[in-house]
Design a protein around this motif. Structure first.
Motif, PDB file in Angstrom:
ATOM      1  N   GLY A 226       0.827  -1.202   0.000  1.00 48.80           N
ATOM      2  CA  GLY A 226       0.000   0.000   0.000  1.00 48.80           C
ATOM      3  C   GLY A 226       0.856   1.244   0.000  1.00 48.80           C
ATOM      4  N   LEU A 227       0.213   2.347  -0.283  1.00 51.45           N
ATOM      5  CA  LEU A 227       0.884   3.641  -0.358  1.00 51.45           C
ATOM      6  C   LEU A 227       0.385   4.494   0.801  1.00 51.45           C
ATOM      7  N   GLN A 228       1.202   4.590   1.831  1.00 54.66           N
ATOM      8  CA  GLN A 228       0.816   5.332   3.036  1.00 54.66           C
ATOM      9  C   GLN A 228       1.038   6.829   2.832  1.00 54.66           C
ATOM     10  N   PHE A 229       0.003   7.610   3.116  1.00 56.05           N
ATOM     11  CA  PHE A 229       0.099   9.057   3.004  1.00 56.05           C
ATOM     12  C   PHE A 229       0.331   9.688   4.372  1.00 56.05           C
ATOM     13  N   LYS A 230       1.166  10.726   4.376  1.00 52.51           N
ATOM     14  CA  LYS A 230       1.295  11.575   5.556  1.00 52.51           C
ATOM     15  C   LYS A 230       0.273  12.697   5.522  1.00 52.51           C
ATOM     16  N   ASP A 231      -0.023  13.175   4.300  1.00 54.59           N
ATOM     17  CA  ASP A 231      -0.990  14.258   4.143  1.00 54.59           C
ATOM     18  C   ASP A 231      -1.506  14.244   2.707  1.00 54.59           C
ATOM     19  N   PHE A 232      -2.688  13.673   2.514  1.00 49.39           N
ATOM     20  CA  PHE A 232      -3.243  13.537   1.173  1.00 49.39           C
ATOM     21  C   PHE A 232      -3.497  14.886   0.511  1.00 49.39           C
ATOM     22  N   SER A 233      -3.628  15.931   1.307  1.00 50.73           N
ATOM     23  CA  SER A 233      -3.873  17.254   0.731  1.00 50.73           C
ATOM     24  C   SER A 233      -2.612  17.857   0.116  1.00 50.73           C
ATOM     25  N   ASP A 234      -1.458  17.212   0.321  1.00 54.53           N
ATOM     26  CA  ASP A 234      -0.184  17.672  -0.226  1.00 54.53           C
ATOM     27  C   ASP A 234      -0.064  17.199  -1.673  1.00 54.53           C
ATOM     28  N   LYS A 235      -0.113  18.137  -2.621  1.00 50.73           N
ATOM     29  CA  LYS A 235      -0.067  17.795  -4.047  1.00 50.73           C
ATOM     30  C   LYS A 235       1.205  17.028  -4.398  1.00 50.73           C
ATOM     31  N   ALA A 236       2.337  17.467  -3.881  1.00 52.50           N
ATOM     32  CA  ALA A 236       3.603  16.807  -4.196  1.00 52.50           C
ATOM     33  C   ALA A 236       3.594  15.356  -3.735  1.00 52.50           C
TER      34      ALA A 236
END
Length: 292
Positions: A226-236
């Motif tokens: 899976g691809l864990q996000f720290k902050d999905f709102s971060d475009k980069a």
């Protein structure tokens, strides 16, 4: 009114040589027509399996050269479970407002609006991806296409259509260039502005914090992957993870990525039996609905 199927059948195929002197008014009307078909086929907010079938059509129609919609199909199907889990978590967290019925109802309603904003993003990307693909398939070498489609995406799609028409090889470098052009376009034009607006409007810090840290576990990534996000709102970060999803798909093999669509357990049996026939049935249904 023409059905979706009839409207498509009355226009020239990309494999046929096309003149390039179409009137601008005609091309603008065609772009609007194809975009309207895309929105019809994308269905309602909750029609994620239908959108997955439309996405798969774009991949299949390209002779499996256009990988962006294949990954997007996984995104739509994974999101179906994610939204369900998110709404359940919201119901549980809303229990803290048990003594304030109005406040609890307000929070749950705001979560629904937040989730619908992301469903709307998925629907819009599907409709626009359909439009970009089919408009360029018919009119990709016209000056109007250059005005309506970003240059990297137009170049990638034209290469894809040419390769399909010639039945020539479309190597990984070409597939990656097309995926990246599609992905960067949808992030810039649709996803980023919409995510920013949805996050800004959502006033439930605890749920927002959880929602912005998903682990996107597409079925082809395997158990534990899976691809864990720290902050999905971060475009980069979204771009980095999206390119990782593509590279993982190439590593696993696109045939395996196709087969993994059935693992979410929500695609109809008719799709799993015959993907092209399922898309034709969606066209028929949407055409009938438009004619009513």
């Amino acid at each position: 009114m023409l059905s979706v199927c009839e409207a498509e059948s009355q226009h020239p195929r990309a494999e046929e040589k096309q003149p390039v002197n179409f009137p601008d008014s005609f091309l603008i009307a065609e772009h609007r027509r194809i975009k309207a078909l895309g929105h019809a086929l994308a269905g309602g907010l909750a029609d994620l399996p239908q959108r997955a079938a439309v996405y798969f059509h774009l991949y299949e129609d390209s002779g499996r050269r256009n990988v962006f919609p294949l990954i997007a199909a996984h995104g739509a199907l994974w999101a179906s479970g994610y939204f369900a889990r998110g709404m359940k978590a919201g119901r549980i967290l809303s229990l803290q407002y048990m003594g304030h019925a109005g406040r609890r109802q307000e929070k749950r309603a705001s979560l629904q609006v937040f989730a619908d904003a992301f469903r709307r993003i998925n629907r819009e990307v599907c409709a626009e991806a359909y439009c970009m693909y089919h408009f360029t398939k018919l009119y990709g070498h016209t000056p109007m296409a250059e005005a309506l489609v970003p240059a990297p995406l137009l170049a990638g799609l034209n290469d894809c259509h040419r390769s399909r028409a010639e039945a020539s090889d479309f190597p990984k470098a070409a597939r990656r260039a097309l995926f990246e052009a599609f992905f960067l376009w949808e992030q810039a034009v649709i996803v980023s502005p919409s995510v920013e607006a949805a996050v800004e409007a959502f006033d439930w810090p605890a749920v927002k914090w959880l929602a912005m840290r998903p682990k996107i576990a597409f079925s082809y990534l395997g158990v534990g992957g899976g691809l864990q996000f720290k902050d999905f709102s971060d475009k980069a970060e979204r771009i980095e993870r999206g390119l990782c999803a593509y590279e993982a798909a190439e590593t696993v093999g696109l045939a395996q990525v196709e087969a993994a669509i059935g693992r979410y357990g929500i695609m109809p049996a008719s799709f799993l039996e015959n993907t092209a026939a399922e898309f034709s049935e969606i066209q028929r249904r949407m055409g009938a609905a438009a004619a009513q």
